[in-house]
Structures are given as C-alpha cells and as structure tokens.
Write a protein that holds these residues in place. Structure first.
Motif, PDB file in Angstrom:
ATOM      1  N   MET A   1       0.839  -1.192   0.000  1.00 34.56           N
ATOM      2  CA  MET A   1       0.000   0.000   0.000  1.00 34.56           C
ATOM      3  C   MET A   1       0.877   1.247   0.000  1.00 34.56           C
ATOM      4  SD  MET A   1      -3.242  -0.786   0.127  1.00 34.56           S
ATOM      5  CE  MET A   1      -4.390   0.084   1.154  1.00 34.56           C
ATOM      6  N   ASN A   2       0.488   2.231  -0.788  1.00 32.53           N
ATOM      7  CA  ASN A   2       1.201   3.495  -0.844  1.00 32.53           C
ATOM      8  C   ASN A   2       0.437   4.532  -0.031  1.00 32.53           C
ATOM      9  OD1 ASN A   2       2.602   5.784  -1.427  1.00 32.53           O
ATOM     10  ND2 ASN A   2       2.588   5.503  -3.643  1.00 32.53           N
ATOM     11  N   ALA A   3       0.672   4.536   1.277  1.00 28.21           N
ATOM     12  CA  ALA A   3      -0.096   5.390   2.186  1.00 28.21           C
ATOM     13  C   ALA A   3       0.234   6.866   2.008  1.00 28.21           C
ATOM     14  CB  ALA A   3       0.163   4.965   3.629  1.00 28.21           C
ATOM     15  N   ASN A   4       1.372   7.181   1.381  1.00 26.89           N
ATOM     16  CA  ASN A   4       1.774   8.578   1.224  1.00 26.89           C
ATOM     17  C   ASN A   4       1.254   9.224  -0.055  1.00 26.89           C
ATOM     18  OD1 ASN A   4       3.214   8.597   3.647  1.00 26.89           O
ATOM     19  ND2 ASN A   4       4.989   7.674   2.653  1.00 26.89           N
ATOM     20  N   LEU A   5       0.616   8.454  -0.916  1.00 26.65           N
ATOM     21  CA  LEU A   5       0.102   8.991  -2.172  1.00 26.65           C
ATOM     22  C   LEU A   5      -1.081   9.912  -1.908  1.00 26.65           C
ATOM     23  CD1 LEU A   5       0.314   8.735  -5.337  1.00 26.65           C
ATOM     24  CD2 LEU A   5      -1.572   7.118  -5.129  1.00 26.65           C
ATOM     25  N   LYS A   6      -0.991  11.134  -2.414  1.00 25.78           N
ATOM     26  CA  LYS A   6      -2.096  12.083  -2.307  1.00 25.78           C
ATOM     27  C   LYS A   6      -2.904  11.990  -3.598  1.00 25.78           C
ATOM     28  CE  LYS A   6      -0.825  16.203  -0.970  1.00 25.78           C
ATOM     29  NZ  LYS A   6      -0.046  17.433  -0.646  1.00 25.78           N
ATOM     30  N   LEU A   7      -4.161  11.632  -3.461  1.00 27.91           N
ATOM     31  CA  LEU A   7      -5.008  11.334  -4.613  1.00 27.91           C
ATOM     32  C   LEU A   7      -6.300  12.123  -4.523  1.00 27.91           C
ATOM     33  CD1 LEU A   7      -4.963   9.231  -7.015  1.00 27.91           C
ATOM     34  CD2 LEU A   7      -6.221   7.695  -5.489  1.00 27.91           C
ATOM     35  N   VAL A   8      -6.781  12.591  -5.669  1.00 27.42           N
ATOM     36  CA  VAL A   8      -8.110  13.188  -5.790  1.00 27.42           C
ATOM     37  C   VAL A   8      -8.773  12.544  -7.005  1.00 27.42           C
ATOM     38  CG1 VAL A   8      -9.437  15.279  -6.299  1.00 27.42           C
ATOM     39  CG2 VAL A   8      -7.492  15.403  -4.757  1.00 27.42           C
ATOM     40  N   ILE A   9     -10.037  12.147  -6.847  1.00 29.39           N
ATOM     41  CA  ILE A   9     -10.795  11.534  -7.938  1.00 29.39           C
ATOM     42  C   ILE A   9     -11.835  12.539  -8.420  1.00 29.39           C
ATOM     43  CG2 ILE A   9     -12.327   9.635  -8.590  1.00 29.39           C
ATOM     44  CD1 ILE A   9     -10.997   8.029  -6.266  1.00 29.39           C
ATOM     45  N   LEU A  10     -11.836  12.799  -9.724  1.00 33.40           N
ATOM     46  CA  LEU A  10     -12.770  13.744 -10.324  1.00 33.40           C
ATOM     47  C   LEU A  10     -13.705  13.051 -11.297  1.00 33.40           C
ATOM     48  CD1 LEU A  10     -10.477  16.754 -11.361  1.00 33.40           C
ATOM     49  CD2 LEU A  10     -11.755  16.465  -9.245  1.00 33.40           C
ATOM     50  N   ASP A  11     -14.939  13.508 -11.322  1.00 37.34           N
ATOM     51  CA  ASP A  11     -15.849  13.220 -12.414  1.00 37.34           C
ATOM     52  C   ASP A  11     -15.438  14.136 -13.575  1.00 37.34           C
ATOM     53  OD1 ASP A  11     -18.316  12.337 -13.720  1.00 37.34           O
ATOM     54  OD2 ASP A  11     -19.080  14.337 -13.233  1.00 37.34           O
ATOM     55  N   ARG A  12     -15.951  13.870 -14.776  1.00 39.89           N
ATOM     56  CA  ARG A  12     -15.594  14.717 -15.925  1.00 39.89           C
ATOM     57  C   ARG A  12     -16.716  15.702 -16.260  1.00 39.89           C
ATOM     58  NH1 ARG A  12     -14.866  12.615 -22.027  1.00 39.89           N
ATOM     59  NH2 ARG A  12     -16.957  13.498 -22.120  1.00 39.89           N
ATOM     60  N   ASP A  13     -17.764  15.215 -16.903  1.00 40.04           N
ATOM     61  CA  ASP A  13     -18.813  16.088 -17.425  1.00 40.04           C
ATOM     62  C   ASP A  13     -19.612  16.733 -16.294  1.00 40.04           C
ATOM     63  OD1 ASP A  13     -17.967  15.246 -19.936  1.00 40.04           O
ATOM     64  OD2 ASP A  13     -19.442  13.622 -20.019  1.00 40.04           O
ATOM     65  N   VAL A  50      -4.208  13.410  -9.758  1.00 35.58           N
ATOM     66  CA  VAL A  50      -5.609  13.594 -10.124  1.00 35.58           C
ATOM     67  C   VAL A  50      -5.997  12.522 -11.134  1.00 35.58           C
ATOM     68  CG1 VAL A  50      -7.275  15.176 -11.177  1.00 35.58           C
ATOM     69  CG2 VAL A  50      -5.461  16.079  -9.712  1.00 35.58           C
ATOM     70  N   VAL A  51      -7.054  11.784 -10.814  1.00 33.00           N
ATOM     71  CA  VAL A  51      -7.558  10.767 -11.735  1.00 33.00           C
ATOM     72  C   VAL A  51      -9.035  11.026 -11.999  1.00 33.00           C
ATOM     73  CG1 VAL A  51      -5.872   9.028 -11.008  1.00 33.00           C
ATOM     74  CG2 VAL A  51      -8.118   9.089  -9.935  1.00 33.00           C
ATOM     75  N   LEU A  52      -9.470  10.629 -13.185  1.00 38.33           N
ATOM     76  CA  LEU A  52     -10.880  10.761 -13.547  1.00 38.33           C
ATOM     77  C   LEU A  52     -11.574   9.421 -13.392  1.00 38.33           C
ATOM     78  CD1 LEU A  52     -11.130  12.874 -16.829  1.00 38.33           C
ATOM     79  CD2 LEU A  52     -11.103  13.639 -14.456  1.00 38.33           C
ATOM     80  N   ALA A  53     -12.817   9.483 -12.934  1.00 34.18           N
ATOM     81  CA  ALA A  53     -13.719   8.331 -12.921  1.00 34.18           C
ATOM     82  C   ALA A  53     -15.007   8.824 -13.571  1.00 34.18           C
ATOM     83  CB  ALA A  53     -13.979   7.843 -11.507  1.00 34.18           C
ATOM     84  N   THR A  54     -15.284   8.368 -14.791  1.00 31.76           N
ATOM     85  CA  THR A  54     -16.369   8.953 -15.565  1.00 31.76           C
ATOM     86  C   THR A  54     -17.215   7.891 -16.259  1.00 31.76           C
ATOM     87  OG1 THR A  54     -16.852  10.473 -17.413  1.00 31.76           O
ATOM     88  CG2 THR A  54     -14.722   9.370 -17.473  1.00 31.76           C
ATOM     89  N   ILE A 128     -14.743  14.312  -6.267  1.00 33.32           N
ATOM     90  CA  ILE A 128     -15.465  15.525  -6.643  1.00 33.32           C
ATOM     91  C   ILE A 128     -16.292  15.238  -7.890  1.00 33.32           C
ATOM     92  CG2 ILE A 128     -15.243  17.969  -7.204  1.00 33.32           C
ATOM     93  CD1 ILE A 128     -12.349  17.760  -5.976  1.00 33.32           C
ATOM     94  N   GLY A 129     -17.597  15.486  -7.793  1.00 33.63           N
ATOM     95  CA  GLY A 129     -18.488  15.269  -8.921  1.00 33.63           C
ATOM     96  C   GLY A 129     -19.702  16.173  -8.847  1.00 33.63           C
ATOM     97  N   ASP A 130     -20.552  16.065  -9.867  1.00 36.12           N
ATOM     98  CA  ASP A 130     -21.696  16.972  -9.957  1.00 36.12           C
ATOM     99  C   ASP A 130     -23.041  16.278  -9.807  1.00 36.12           C
ATOM    100  OD1 ASP A 130     -21.524  15.687 -12.560  1.00 36.12           O
ATOM    101  OD2 ASP A 130     -22.926  17.212 -13.263  1.00 36.12           O
ATOM    102  N   SER A 131     -23.041  14.986  -9.441  1.00 42.64           N
ATOM    103  CA  SER A 131     -24.314  14.263  -9.419  1.00 42.64           C
ATOM    104  C   SER A 131     -24.458  13.377  -8.197  1.00 42.64           C
ATOM    105  CB  SER A 131     -24.451  13.401 -10.684  1.00 42.64           C
ATOM    106  OG  SER A 131     -23.581  12.290 -10.609  1.00 42.64           O
ATOM    107  N   LEU A 132     -25.694  13.001  -7.939  1.00 38.89           N
ATOM    108  CA  LEU A 132     -25.993  12.067  -6.860  1.00 38.89           C
ATOM    109  C   LEU A 132     -25.213  10.779  -7.048  1.00 38.89           C
ATOM    110  CD1 LEU A 132     -27.541  11.005  -4.414  1.00 38.89           C
ATOM    111  CD2 LEU A 132     -29.459  10.481  -5.951  1.00 38.89           C
ATOM    112  N   CYS A 143     -14.696   7.066  -0.044  1.00 38.77           N
ATOM    113  CA  CYS A 143     -14.139   8.386  -0.342  1.00 38.77           C
ATOM    114  C   CYS A 143     -14.918   9.482   0.388  1.00 38.77           C
ATOM    115  CB  CYS A 143     -14.215   8.661  -1.844  1.00 38.77           C
ATOM    116  SG  CYS A 143     -13.195   7.565  -2.854  1.00 38.77           S
ATOM    117  N   ALA A 144     -14.340  10.673   0.407  1.00 43.49           N
ATOM    118  CA  ALA A 144     -15.013  11.860   0.943  1.00 43.49           C
ATOM    119  C   ALA A 144     -15.751  12.528  -0.212  1.00 43.49           C
ATOM    120  CB  ALA A 144     -13.994  12.811   1.554  1.00 43.49           C
ATOM    121  N   PRO A 145     -17.098  12.555  -0.177  1.00 39.80           N
ATOM    122  CA  PRO A 145     -17.859  13.085  -1.312  1.00 39.80           C
ATOM    123  C   PRO A 145     -17.952  14.610  -1.316  1.00 39.80           C
ATOM    124  CG  PRO A 145     -19.349  12.142   0.325  1.00 39.80           C
ATOM    125  CD  PRO A 145     -17.960  11.941   0.833  1.00 39.80           C
TER     126      PRO A 145
END
Length: 194
Positions: A1-13, A50-54, A128-132, A143-145
């Motif tokens: 496990m890479n516990a030091n990796l700072k990651l943020v997951i973004l939606d796209r549209d 920063v990674v996208l999940a779309t 981070i996203g724009d929908s339910l 994750c933290a929504p």
C-alpha cells in the motif's frame, strides 16, 4: 500500500467541463468550466495525483467510439497542460445504463480499479463530482464526497445536503471553490499534507 500517495478523484462532465444532454462526442464539443483547468493545476502543484472516474455511456449507446473518446481526452489533456496541470489516469465505464455492469456510477467498480492501480485505500480520498450517483459511488468506496454545483445539481448551492445524498457530502460552487477548501484544510492541518 502506498499510504503517502495524495489522490483526488474527479468526475468529468459537469465537473471539469460543461455537460451536455447530447453527450460529448468530439473535441469541439468539450468546453472546460471556468477555473477548472487552473484548479486541477493547483492540485497537482500541491502534490496531488488527479484521476478521472467517468461514466461514458455514449460508447454503449453507440453514439461515439473509443477513438472519439480518446480524441476528446487528448484535447482535454492538452488544454490542461497549457494551464500547467495534468491528469494521471482516466477510468471510464463504457456501458449503457441497462447493461448491469458494476463500474457504472453509482456502483463503485471504477473506484475499485483506481485503488488497485495505485495500491491504496480510498478511505477519505476526496471525490469531486456533480451528481448524486458520483456521491453514492464515492461513499460506497469510502471516499469523501464533494458535490460541485456546476452540473446536474446547480440548485443545491447554499442548501443543506438533500435526502438521498451521503450525509457527509460537502457542497461547493465549483471545482475551484472545492480545491480552495481542500488546499485550505491541508494548510490548516499539516497532518493532511503528510
């Protein structure tokens, strides 16, 4: 496990670019939201990956093919690079809503792929996203929504978290405001920067 990796997951549209009921089928139809490219760049410069999940159901619906999706993403990456930012990886669900896959948000399959790729727990990782369905997938993955009001739920700005949303959802005007808060929290609590 890479516990030091700072990651943020973004939606796209609706999160980093304008959403369209007609789907984004070409680079010409992709338009960044004001401040979004700079917000991603600020995350990068603060050490975040920063990674996208779309969801890209237009593929499953036959509205565009993988080459067209790749062209849109190539345009997005070039636009972001001009603002000094980058996206480290793009995870997408190609399925139509009726295909019953586990990777289409609100299911957390894309998030499981991200955790596996990076060898990390997603517990508390900002999503981070724009929908339910973005918020539901984030919650299911631990994750933290963070909801931005630049897409499907523009009417929620300044409102309490509505029924059906994870109770810990934070609501922001846009991606830039969300990033301001994330980086502000990190500054005020050095343990978050570790």
């Amino acid at each position: 496990m890479n516990a030091n990796l700072k990651l943020v997951i973004l939606d796209r549209d609706g999160t980093i670019n304008r959403a369209s009921d007609e789907f984004i089928k070409s680079p010409e139809e992709w338009h960044p939201l004001p401040g979004a490219m700079e917000a991603i760049s600020r995350l990068n410069h603060a050490g975040y990956h920063v990674v996208l999940a779309t969801n890209q159901s237009g593929l499953g619906r036959g509205l565009f093919d993988v080459a067209a999706l790749n062209a849109v993403h190539s345009h997005m990456i070039k636009t972001l690079a001009a603002a000094g930012g980058r996206i480290d990886a793009i995870f997408y669900c190609p399925h139509a809503p009726d295909e019953g896959c586990g990777c289409r948000k609100p299911w957390p399959g894309l998030f499981a792929q991200i955790a596996e790729r990076y060898g990390v727990s997603l517990q508390g990782v900002p999503c981070i996203g724009d929908s339910l369905r973005d918020m539901q997938a984030a919650e299911a993955a631990g994750c933290a929504p963070h909801l931005v009001c630049t897409g499907r739920h523009a009417d929620l700005l300044g409102q309490a978290v509505p029924p059906g949303f994870p109770v810990n959802t934070r609501i922001h005007a846009d991606l830039a405001a969300c990033v301001d808060q994330l980086l502000g929290l990190e500054t005020s609590n050095p343990a978050l920067a570790a």
